[in-house]
Scaffold this active site. Structure first.
Site, PDB file in Angstrom:
ATOM      1  N   TRP A  58       0.827  -1.213   0.000  1.00 49.67           N
ATOM      2  CA  TRP A  58       0.000   0.000   0.000  1.00 49.67           C
ATOM      3  C   TRP A  58       0.854   1.252   0.000  1.00 49.67           C
ATOM      4  CZ3 TRP A  58      -4.390  -1.180  -1.777  1.00 49.67           C
ATOM      5  CH2 TRP A  58      -4.924  -2.459  -1.534  1.00 49.67           C
ATOM      6  N   ASP A  74      -1.444   6.589   6.858  1.00 41.55           N
ATOM      7  CA  ASP A  74      -2.458   5.681   6.333  1.00 41.55           C
ATOM      8  C   ASP A  74      -2.712   4.632   7.405  1.00 41.55           C
ATOM      9  OD1 ASP A  74      -4.008   3.747   5.130  1.00 41.55           O
ATOM     10  OD2 ASP A  74      -2.678   3.409   3.424  1.00 41.55           O
ATOM     11  N   LYS A  92     -12.059  -2.270   7.830  1.00 44.32           N
ATOM     12  CA  LYS A  92     -11.320  -3.179   8.707  1.00 44.32           C
ATOM     13  C   LYS A  92     -11.857  -3.078  10.142  1.00 44.32           C
ATOM     14  CE  LYS A  92      -8.070  -3.241   5.338  1.00 44.32           C
ATOM     15  NZ  LYS A  92      -7.825  -4.329   4.384  1.00 44.32           N
TER      16      LYS A  92
END
Length: 360
Positions: free
Chosen positions: A101, A169, A193
């Site tokens: 990511w 992030d 999540k």
């Protein structure tokens, strides 16, 4: 109905009582005669849900008043592009590369042809750790990290200190531990999540940081557009925000973020102990000092793909799903986000220990 233990990386397990409350209110929300899905985002009915979610987030996360809380769309992946669009000022931008990511975020900076520097990376060791002593320059336009890496099972234990604005992030560990906001200028996450279903993106940012945006940035891609309109510039993902609000209420019922963090530490300890005490039958991907409390990536001895497939089949037969590791590293991965119960961890550990005893 027997609920499966969902160890999937995301969209991930949602607290059962949150789903039950949504089920109960699905056709008739608060006696309105309609579902919250059907309510106008301009209505008082929805406004209470929207503002209530923001208020609960501020309370639970102890977000300072000089930070804006926004609900956006496009997932965390859109933020990879929006962040440099809004925050770059013509100077250098610095990133730490700790996984897939981070790499995708870095790619979006390169697309915009900005002055990018990678200050630290663990790519040469298959992203098995968080690099030590990450140092960002004080005069960087902003510094960027990914706090938890779902594929490789690594996580920052503390955020780097920097005078440059730090962007985090936190897509896979948001709301799982308290945040020291004195270190963070912007934190963002996809909700799927720990905060609810997919479709909602959370952005928490210092208000003064948002004023950097240039006139050349399209209106819908400016943070100021959404901040000035309370995230109601366009139609938000109303049902997702409703579920996010219920999830925040659930976290509060657990005793808040610190209580959730303690539960997460206990769950992770059980699973890592099973790996470490397996006489080498199981091996974790992440180095011990970088281990994630959210995603546990591991292999069977010698990366035996046949045995790994057999174990995954056994878990599925036992009501445990989502344990297949990411294709880039194979093996198994247990995502043990906030809503994963201790009972789920115990069931997995018991099966792992039984399987190891049979095969060793």
């Amino acid at each position: 109905m027997n609920r499966a233990f969902n160890f999937g990386a995301g969209p991930a397990t949602i607290p059962t009582e949150v789903l039950e409350e949504a089920q109960k209110e699905l056709l008739d929300f608060k006696g309105s005669g309609i579902s919250i899905m059907e309510a106008s985002h301009r209505s008082k009915l929805y406004e209470e849900v929207h503002n209530g979610a923001i208020a609960l987030m501020r309370e639970l996360y102890e977000i300072p008043d000089d930070y804006e809380v926004m609900f956006l769309q496009g997932g965390a992946s859109l933020q990879f592009a929006m962040i440099p669009m809004n925050l770059a000022m013509g100077g250098k931008i610095q990133y730490a590369n700790t996984g897939s990511w981070s790499k995708k975020a870095i790619k979006e900076v390169k697309v915009q042809n900005l002055d990018l520097e990678i200050v630290a990376s663990s790519e040469e060791t298959a992203f098995d750790r968080i690099p030590e002593d990450i140092t960002f320059d004080d005069d960087a336009d902003y510094a960027y990290i990914t706090s938890n890496n779902t594929i490789y099972g690594t996580q920052y234990k503390t955020y780097p200190s920097t005078k440059a604005p730090l962007v985090v992030d936190a897509s896979s560990d948001i709301f799982s531990y308290p945040v020291d906001w004195s270190k963070v200028d912007m934190l963002f996450a996809g909700a799927q999540k720990n905060a609810g279903p997919s479709g909602v993106t959370i952005v928490i940012a210092k208000k003064e940081l948002l004023n950097r945006v240039k006139d050349s940035v399209p209106t819908i891609l400016r943070y100021t557009t959404h901040a000035e309109n309370n995230s109601l510039y366009n139609t938000p993902p109303t049902f997702g925000i409703y579920l996010l609000n219920l999830t925040m209420e659930w976290i509060k019922k657990q005793g808040g973020i610190k209580a959730v963090q303690k539960m997460n530490e206990e769950k992770a300890a059980l699973l890592y102990d099973a790996i470490d005490n397996s006489n080498g039958f199981y091996t974790g991907h992440a180095q011990k000092d970088s281990r994630s409390l959210m995603n546990v990536s591991f292999n069977i001895k010698d990366k035996n793909a046949e045995l790994e497939a057999e174990l995954i089949k056994r878990t599925e037969e036992s009501g445990m799903i989502g344990l297949k590791g990411h294709r880039s590293i194979g093996g198994l991965r247990a995502s043990i986000y906030n809503a994963m119960s201790i009972d789920g961890i115990k069931a997995l550990v018991e099966l792992m220990e039984k399987f190891a005893a049979e095969k060793q």
